[in-house]
Write a protein that holds these residues in place. Structure first.
Motif, PDB file in Angstrom:
ATOM      1  N   ALA A 353       3.207   6.289   2.340  1.00 23.80           N
ATOM      2  CA  ALA A 353       2.791   6.044   3.726  1.00 23.80           C
ATOM      3  C   ALA A 353       1.269   6.032   3.842  1.00 23.80           C
ATOM      4  CB  ALA A 353       3.395   7.111   4.638  1.00 23.80           C
ATOM      5  N   LEU A 354       0.597   6.978   3.192  1.00 23.81           N
ATOM      6  CA  LEU A 354      -0.869   7.012   3.227  1.00 23.81           C
ATOM      7  C   LEU A 354      -1.461   5.784   2.547  1.00 23.81           C
ATOM      8  CD1 LEU A 354      -1.506  10.801   2.444  1.00 23.81           C
ATOM      9  CD2 LEU A 354      -1.935   9.614   4.611  1.00 23.81           C
ATOM     10  N   LEU A 355      -0.837   5.346   1.455  1.00 26.92           N
ATOM     11  CA  LEU A 355      -1.322   4.158   0.766  1.00 26.92           C
ATOM     12  C   LEU A 355      -1.184   2.927   1.664  1.00 26.92           C
ATOM     13  CD1 LEU A 355      -2.500   3.470  -2.013  1.00 26.92           C
ATOM     14  CD2 LEU A 355      -0.175   2.991  -2.805  1.00 26.92           C
ATOM     15  N   ALA A 356      -0.057   2.820   2.373  1.00 25.74           N
ATOM     16  CA  ALA A 356       0.142   1.700   3.295  1.00 25.74           C
ATOM     17  C   ALA A 356      -0.878   1.729   4.430  1.00 25.74           C
ATOM     18  CB  ALA A 356       1.565   1.741   3.859  1.00 25.74           C
ATOM     19  N   VAL A 375     -15.469   3.591   2.404  1.00 21.71           N
ATOM     20  CA  VAL A 375     -15.285   4.817   1.618  1.00 21.71           C
ATOM     21  C   VAL A 375     -14.119   5.636   2.178  1.00 21.71           C
ATOM     22  CG1 VAL A 375     -16.338   6.985   0.906  1.00 21.71           C
ATOM     23  CG2 VAL A 375     -17.706   4.887   0.923  1.00 21.71           C
ATOM     24  N   VAL A 376     -14.075   5.786   3.501  1.00 25.64           N
ATOM     25  CA  VAL A 376     -13.012   6.575   4.134  1.00 25.64           C
ATOM     26  C   VAL A 376     -11.643   5.948   3.886  1.00 25.64           C
ATOM     27  CG1 VAL A 376     -12.064   7.313   6.354  1.00 25.64           C
ATOM     28  CG2 VAL A 376     -14.506   7.563   5.908  1.00 25.64           C
ATOM     29  N   PHE A 377     -11.549   4.634   4.030  1.00 25.65           N
ATOM     30  CA  PHE A 377     -10.269   3.959   3.820  1.00 25.65           C
ATOM     31  C   PHE A 377      -9.812   4.106   2.370  1.00 25.65           C
ATOM     32  CE2 PHE A 377     -11.527   0.774   7.380  1.00 25.65           C
ATOM     33  CZ  PHE A 377     -11.391   1.791   8.315  1.00 25.65           C
ATOM     34  N   ALA A 378     -10.763   4.011   1.449  1.00 28.26           N
ATOM     35  CA  ALA A 378     -10.413   4.177   0.034  1.00 28.26           C
ATOM     36  C   ALA A 378      -9.954   5.612  -0.248  1.00 28.26           C
ATOM     37  CB  ALA A 378     -11.613   3.824  -0.848  1.00 28.26           C
ATOM     38  N   VAL A 379     -10.586   6.601   0.396  1.00 29.07           N
ATOM     39  CA  VAL A 379     -10.197   8.003   0.222  1.00 29.07           C
ATOM     40  C   VAL A 379      -8.770   8.230   0.702  1.00 29.07           C
ATOM     41  CG1 VAL A 379     -10.611  10.348   1.083  1.00 29.07           C
ATOM     42  CG2 VAL A 379     -12.516   8.983   0.224  1.00 29.07           C
ATOM     43  N   ILE A 380      -8.413   7.650   1.854  1.00 33.13           N
ATOM     44  CA  ILE A 380      -7.047   7.807   2.376  1.00 33.13           C
ATOM     45  C   ILE A 380      -6.025   7.274   1.368  1.00 33.13           C
ATOM     46  CG2 ILE A 380      -5.435   7.039   4.171  1.00 33.13           C
ATOM     47  CD1 ILE A 380      -7.826   7.013   6.114  1.00 33.13           C
ATOM     48  N   GLY A 381      -6.313   6.108   0.799  1.00 31.00           N
ATOM     49  CA  GLY A 381      -5.406   5.535  -0.189  1.00 31.00           C
ATOM     50  C   GLY A 381      -5.279   6.392  -1.428  1.00 31.00           C
ATOM     51  N   ARG A 382      -6.388   6.973  -1.871  1.00 30.06           N
ATOM     52  CA  ARG A 382      -6.350   7.801  -3.081  1.00 30.06           C
ATOM     53  C   ARG A 382      -5.658   9.137  -2.823  1.00 30.06           C
ATOM     54  NH1 ARG A 382      -6.967   3.389  -4.479  1.00 30.06           N
ATOM     55  NH2 ARG A 382      -8.247   2.642  -6.204  1.00 30.06           N
ATOM     56  N   GLY A 386      -2.464  10.542  -4.892  1.00 29.21           N
ATOM     57  CA  GLY A 386      -2.391  11.921  -5.374  1.00 29.21           C
ATOM     58  C   GLY A 386      -1.055  12.577  -5.090  1.00 29.21           C
ATOM     59  N   PHE A 387      -0.384  12.148  -4.026  1.00 27.18           N
ATOM     60  CA  PHE A 387       0.947  12.672  -3.727  1.00 27.18           C
ATOM     61  C   PHE A 387       2.016  12.040  -4.621  1.00 27.18           C
ATOM     62  CE2 PHE A 387      -0.923  14.474   0.015  1.00 27.18           C
ATOM     63  CZ  PHE A 387      -0.047  15.469   0.428  1.00 27.18           C
ATOM     64  N   ILE A 388       1.785  10.807  -5.051  1.00 23.40           N
ATOM     65  CA  ILE A 388       2.817  10.087  -5.817  1.00 23.40           C
ATOM     66  C   ILE A 388       2.766  10.417  -7.301  1.00 23.40           C
ATOM     67  CG2 ILE A 388       3.693   7.801  -6.442  1.00 23.40           C
ATOM     68  CD1 ILE A 388       2.346   6.769  -3.842  1.00 23.40           C
ATOM     69  N   LEU A 389       1.579  10.398  -7.885  1.00 22.93           N
ATOM     70  CA  LEU A 389       1.439  10.433  -9.337  1.00 22.93           C
ATOM     71  C   LEU A 389       2.097  11.635 -10.007  1.00 22.93           C
ATOM     72  CD1 LEU A 389      -2.194   9.036  -9.690  1.00 22.93           C
ATOM     73  CD2 LEU A 389      -0.068   7.891 -10.292  1.00 22.93           C
ATOM     74  N   PRO A 390       1.868  12.892  -9.553  1.00 26.26           N
ATOM     75  CA  PRO A 390       2.489  14.009 -10.270  1.00 26.26           C
ATOM     76  C   PRO A 390       3.951  14.236  -9.903  1.00 26.26           C
ATOM     77  CG  PRO A 390       1.142  14.859  -8.488  1.00 26.26           C
ATOM     78  CD  PRO A 390       0.991  13.361  -8.460  1.00 26.26           C
ATOM     79  N   SER A 391       4.445  13.549  -8.890  1.00 23.49           N
ATOM     80  CA  SER A 391       5.783  13.830  -8.372  1.00 23.49           C
ATOM     81  C   SER A 391       6.844  12.881  -8.909  1.00 23.49           C
ATOM     82  CB  SER A 391       5.785  13.737  -6.838  1.00 23.49           C
ATOM     83  OG  SER A 391       4.720  14.449  -6.267  1.00 23.49           O
ATOM     84  N   LEU A 465       4.639  -3.860   0.850  1.00 24.40           N
ATOM     85  CA  LEU A 465       5.267  -3.406  -0.390  1.00 24.40           C
ATOM     86  C   LEU A 465       5.429  -1.886  -0.401  1.00 24.40           C
ATOM     87  CD1 LEU A 465       3.578  -5.603  -3.167  1.00 24.40           C
ATOM     88  CD2 LEU A 465       5.961  -5.674  -2.410  1.00 24.40           C
ATOM     89  N   CYS A 466       4.409  -1.180   0.076  1.00 24.73           N
ATOM     90  CA  CYS A 466       4.494   0.284   0.145  1.00 24.73           C
ATOM     91  C   CYS A 466       5.607   0.724   1.098  1.00 24.73           C
ATOM     92  CB  CYS A 466       3.156   0.874   0.598  1.00 24.73           C
ATOM     93  SG  CYS A 466       1.834   0.706  -0.612  1.00 24.73           S
ATOM     94  N   ALA A 467       5.737   0.032   2.226  1.00 26.58           N
ATOM     95  CA  ALA A 467       6.807   0.363   3.168  1.00 26.58           C
ATOM     96  C   ALA A 467       8.175   0.141   2.537  1.00 26.58           C
ATOM     97  CB  ALA A 467       6.660  -0.487   4.435  1.00 26.58           C
ATOM     98  N   LEU A 468       8.303  -0.911   1.733  1.00 27.74           N
ATOM     99  CA  LEU A 468       9.552  -1.174   1.023  1.00 27.74           C
ATOM    100  C   LEU A 468       9.848  -0.068   0.012  1.00 27.74           C
ATOM    101  CD1 LEU A 468      11.859  -3.215   0.574  1.00 27.74           C
ATOM    102  CD2 LEU A 468      10.404  -4.337  -1.137  1.00 27.74           C
ATOM    103  N   ALA A 469       8.812   0.413  -0.676  1.00 22.90           N
ATOM    104  CA  ALA A 469       8.998   1.485  -1.650  1.00 22.90           C
ATOM    105  C   ALA A 469       9.430   2.790  -0.977  1.00 22.90           C
ATOM    106  CB  ALA A 469       7.705   1.706  -2.438  1.00 22.90           C
ATOM    107  N   ILE A 470       8.994   3.017   0.269  1.00 22.00           N
ATOM    108  CA  ILE A 470       9.410   4.225   0.999  1.00 22.00           C
ATOM    109  C   ILE A 470      10.926   4.217   1.194  1.00 22.00           C
ATOM    110  CG2 ILE A 470       9.295   5.422   3.221  1.00 22.00           C
ATOM    111  CD1 ILE A 470       6.362   4.602   3.404  1.00 22.00           C
ATOM    112  N   CYS A 471      11.482   3.047   1.484  1.00 24.07           N
ATOM    113  CA  CYS A 471      12.942   2.953   1.649  1.00 24.07           C
ATOM    114  C   CYS A 471      13.661   3.391   0.381  1.00 24.07           C
ATOM    115  CB  CYS A 471      13.330   1.515   2.009  1.00 24.07           C
ATOM    116  SG  CYS A 471      12.643   0.926   3.577  1.00 24.07           S
TER     117      CYS A 471
END
Length: 491
Positions: A353-356, A375-382, A386-391, A465-471
């Motif tokens: 959701a944050l990436l979208a 910079v702020v928009f890129a931080v939100i995406g990163r 950070g929530f996806i990668l280790p999980s 695409l991110c919204a589709l992945a959430i489903c």
């Protein structure tokens, strides 16, 4: 240097050995990931030097991705036949050779060959850390280990584009190839010191089983048909594109049939179809594929957007992405601890959701916008990453039987990178299509609101695409029990 089997290494270094082992493979993975991402800041300069069009320049990224994607399927076989150390050191030597050759090349074909060599090495090494984390660490430590590993791994590509951007401005595009050299040399030294010679499970490497060359060939042909079909879609050859995409679909069917037949004959398939009998793993691979397309597509798109649409220098691009990379590193470390206690579907859904949101916010930018907004928009995406990668990997592979862990790590990495390779091509196709629709092209040296509108539409595609992945991520809600207790000596 004499070979050191796992028990002697564990006895020599005690409880800290598993962390030293993780550090050793972390350095090599940092080098492989850096080689995959840092080249993006040099694509405009490389395109100018070799007088490349957008289609050929895009193969600098997608050629690497194809090689990396396909070679991931060979990791379980290589580990079983040659053991951890020989496999790992071999990949680092190949990555080192690719970096040096790419930096010295005077012909674009040689650059592509070097990138393919780097991709082959990066693909083999990528699944190894997940195998080690799931085998060497207790279940309650796996999230923490994954978080620490992820933090170290993303710091290199976070800092890399900044340094790479400065190097490109000062010394040209060749300099970015040489950045992997010190990492490769350090990883080889650490491998001889801490990485065991054994195969997964602590067993001795066996030289009897053969690689499933037919499966590898079918997978390679299918991947090439898919990517070439996507690239051909932008031209005036719809029949050729349809034939290539049909070839990709036929290769998928043939690959599944061959893997099932090999399993029935008690052979050693490249991809064990029994993995998909685990519902969490199956849903995890769907998320990984879609997420890979969005992640790697944006990794290709963002530097091009900043340099071609906003007319920022390569060093500016790296500087803008640096805070986001640092935030990503610390987010991964924190979320890694949450991954031991919170359900995978929740953490992955928050991240997607944050990436979208970060992609959607790009529509608010204009030619006169302040850079801090970017910079702020890129931080939100990163933070989302950070929530996806280790999980995702841990949640998908925890239910697997221990003998299936190497195959599981290889398969989920393969599908994520296949999505990534398709995502890079998809973004390039969509960008060229939307630029033409707005009456612009990348050959035009001047930017305009119409060019920004074309980029914005591609960012919206990534958000979708991110919204589709959430489903798909919501289908991970069924929690499976943790695997039985393991020790570092089962690595």
């Amino acid at each position: 240097m004499t070979a050191s089997p796992l028990p002697s290494l564990s006895q020599r270094y005690g409880e800290r050995y598993r962390w030293l082992l993780l550090l050793s493979v972390m350095v090599g993975t940092m080098a492989s990931i850096m080689s995959s991402t840092i080249v993006n800041v040099a694509i405009p300069g490389m395109s100018h030097y070799f007088a490349l069009g957008q289609e050929r320049a895009q193969w600098v990224s997608s050629g690497f991705m194809v090689a990396m994607t396909v070679s991931m399927l060979t990791t379980p076989w290589l580990l079983g036949r040659y053991g951890y150390r020989r496999t790992y050191v071999g990949t680092m030597v190949l990555l080192l050779a690719g970096g040096i050759a790419g930096g010295l090349a005077n012909d674009f074909s040689l650059v592509l060959i070097a990138r393919v060599a780097e991709g082959l090495a990066a693909g083999v090494v990528q699944p190894i850390p997940a195998i080690i984390i799931l085998r060497a660490f207790e279940p309650h430590e796996q999230g923490r280990a994954s978080g620490i590993f992820g933090m170290g791994v993303v710091l290199a590509p976070a800092i890399g584009p900044s340094i790479g951007g400065v190097l490109v401005d000062l010394f040209g595009w060749r300099s970015i190839f040489f950045m992997v050299v010190p990492f490769c040399l350090a990883s080889i030294w650490l491998a001889y010191k801490f990485v065991p010679t054994t195969a997964p499970g602590g067993a001795s490497a066996q030289r009897t089983s053969g690689l499933d060359w037919r499966g590898l060939l079918i997978g390679t042909v299918g991947t090439l048909c898919l990517l070439n079909g996507l690239v051909t879609l932008r031209g005036d050859a719809p029949l050729e594109a349809a034939a290539l995409l049909a070839g990709a679909a036929a290769s998928l069917v043939l690959f599944i049939w061959w893997q099932r037949r090999l399993m029935a004959a008690e052979g050693a398939p490249l991809m064990n179809m029994a993995l998909f009998g685990y519902r969490q793993f199956s849903m995890g691979t769907v998320v990984a594929f879609i997420y890979g397309a969005a992640l790697f597509g944006s990794t290709y798109l963002l530097p091009v957007y900043m340099q071609v649409a906003l007319h920022l220098s390569a060093s500016h691009v790296g500087t803008i992405m640096l805070p986001a990379g640092i935030v990503l590193a610390f987010t991964i470390a924190g979320v890694g601890r949450l991954a031991d206690r919170q359900p995978t579907w929740l953490l992955v859904s928050i991240g997607l959701a944050l990436l979208a949101v970060s992609f959607t916010l790009m529509l608010a930018l204009s030619l006169g916008s302040a850079l801090w907004l970017l910079v702020v928009f890129a931080v939100i995406g990163r933070i989302g990453l950070g929530f996806i990668l280790p999980s995702l990997n841990l949640g998908s592979m925890r239910p697997l039987a221990k003998p299936l862990i190497p195959q599981g790590a290889s398969t989920i990495s393969f599908l994520r990178m296949l999505g990534g390779a398709a995502g890079v091509s998809l973004c390039a196709i969509a960008l060229e299509w939307r630029l033409a629709a707005h009456g612009d092209s990348l050959a035009n040296p001047l930017s305009s609101p119409a060019r920004l509108a074309a980029f914005n539409e591609v960012f919206l595609m990534l958000a979708a695409l991110c919204a589709l992945a959430i489903c798909a991520a919501w289908q991970l809600r069924v929690r499976a029990p943790f695997p039985p207790k393991t020790t570092s000596e089962e690595t």
